[in-house]
Design a protein around this motif. Sequence first.
Motif, short mmCIF file in Angstrom:
data_model
loop_
_atom_site.label_atom_id
_atom_site.label_comp_id
_atom_site.label_asym_id
_atom_site.label_seq_id
_atom_site.Cartn_x
_atom_site.Cartn_y
_atom_site.Cartn_z
N HIS A 46 2.00 -2.30 -18.34
CA HIS A 46 1.34 -2.56 -17.06
C HIS A 46 0.10 -3.44 -17.23
O HIS A 46 -0.52 -3.84 -16.25
CB HIS A 46 0.96 -1.25 -16.38
N THR A 47 -0.25 -3.69 -18.47
CA THR A 47 -1.38 -4.56 -18.78
C THR A 47 -0.86 -5.86 -19.37
O THR A 47 0.23 -5.91 -19.92
CB THR A 47 -2.33 -3.87 -19.77
N TYR A 64 3.95 -9.44 -18.77
CA TYR A 64 4.05 -7.98 -18.90
C TYR A 64 5.25 -7.69 -19.80
O TYR A 64 6.39 -7.85 -19.40
CB TYR A 64 4.20 -7.33 -17.52
N ASN A 111 2.10 6.58 -12.87
CA ASN A 111 2.85 5.35 -13.13
C ASN A 111 4.31 5.62 -13.44
O ASN A 111 5.20 4.90 -13.00
CB ASN A 111 2.19 4.58 -14.28
N GLU A 164 7.47 4.49 -10.98
CA GLU A 164 8.42 3.51 -11.49
C GLU A 164 9.83 4.08 -11.57
O GLU A 164 10.81 3.37 -11.32
CB GLU A 164 7.97 2.99 -12.86
N ARG A 186 -0.31 -4.35 -9.23
CA ARG A 186 -0.41 -4.86 -10.59
C ARG A 186 -1.22 -6.15 -10.63
O ARG A 186 -1.92 -6.42 -11.62
CB ARG A 186 0.98 -5.08 -11.19
N THR A 216 -2.31 4.65 -10.18
CA THR A 216 -0.92 4.22 -10.25
C THR A 216 -0.85 2.73 -9.96
O THR A 216 -1.36 2.25 -8.94
CB THR A 216 -0.07 4.99 -9.23
N ILE A 217 -0.25 1.99 -10.87
CA ILE A 217 -0.14 0.54 -10.72
C ILE A 217 1.19 0.23 -10.06
O ILE A 217 2.25 0.48 -10.62
CB ILE A 217 -0.27 -0.16 -12.08
N ILE A 234 4.37 -1.66 -8.71
CA ILE A 234 5.19 -2.83 -9.03
C ILE A 234 6.35 -2.97 -8.03
O ILE A 234 7.33 -3.65 -8.30
CB ILE A 234 5.73 -2.75 -10.46
#
Length: 380
Positions: free
Chosen positions: A53-54, A73, A173, A177, A202, A263-264, A266
Amino acid sequence: MDDTTPVAIIGAGPAGLAIAACLRQAGQDFVLLEKEEQAAPAWRRHYERVHLHTTKRYSSLPFVPFPREYPRYVPRDLFASYLDAYAQRFDLRPRFGETVRAISRRGRSWLVDTTTGPLHASNVVIASGNNAEPLMPGFAGADAFRGKRLHSADYLNAMPFAGQSVLIVGMGNTGAEIALDLVEGGARPTISVRGGVHIVPRELLGVPIQMIGMAARLMPQRINDALFPIILDLALGRLGKYGLKRPRQGMLQQIALSSRIPTIDIGTVGKIREGAIKVTPDIAEITEQGTRFVDGKHGAFDAIIFATGFRPGYARLLEPGVQPGGSGVNARASDLGLYLIGFHNPVTGLLREISIEAEQIADDISLRRDRNKAAEILPV
């Protein structure tokens, strides 16, 4: 086997490999122990679609950036290949299949009890990871459920759940997902959210949220926690009407107090807006056919996936009374020669933090060695 080493590293995941490489570069001997038969086993067991995620720019390990052709990513399989190449580059050679059973103090050094025998070490670096042991909460009636129950650690892909109604417990996360993976794989997912959840995209206006988090650290926490909700409402919309409420704690405050990162998103939020992913409150009890939620409503499900997190588990290895000083280098860790790496997950990214900690710990171990040598030659 009864041997001695300056440094015993426990765990050959990204953190263990990073500190081993830094020690190798510093000319330090070490032993790298891994209970599984390959490096980074936890990462390889992740569900198939997982990506970092980074960004790759701030997620590589010391001395070795990701290959230029890797995407921004990095996906699971490419990351595993990167780690294998990293170990080969520094000739790290973990001792696979060697489980640590206990770590105890012996004078000014450590005794590491392993399944192949004792190992004496001047320094111990625990790099076994935050995700060592899955957390499976107890819910009333769980044993009565007739469908499939599993922890997210055992989830691989959506194929076995196609056409099924699936409840995901938890919206970190992983839970978010997996829900996205399920809906794209033909399942009907519902996420049970306990309390509130901070959600960030993100990327914000094309800028990775990790980089925004790095820049945000320059401002006071209270200002960030006041501004972020306004910015995120503009970016993601007001999510309260979909059952996604923010916690009372500000986002950075929550990270500081409980190490819970946001929470990222996507794509999960978009599917929630469409109605393809449903959101419910916490579970009151599990029944034969599904669950009863705290709002009194019932839901029927074919499967329940518990995305309820992990715990590090290293504490049970340490003899009573031994308290490590926290992740990274500090006075207590340096005094004991007992270090933790990879247990602090800031908003700027876990892998970035691992790289920083690895170099700091390697430097500190070298300083301890030099101090000890100096003490040995000083006149009494």
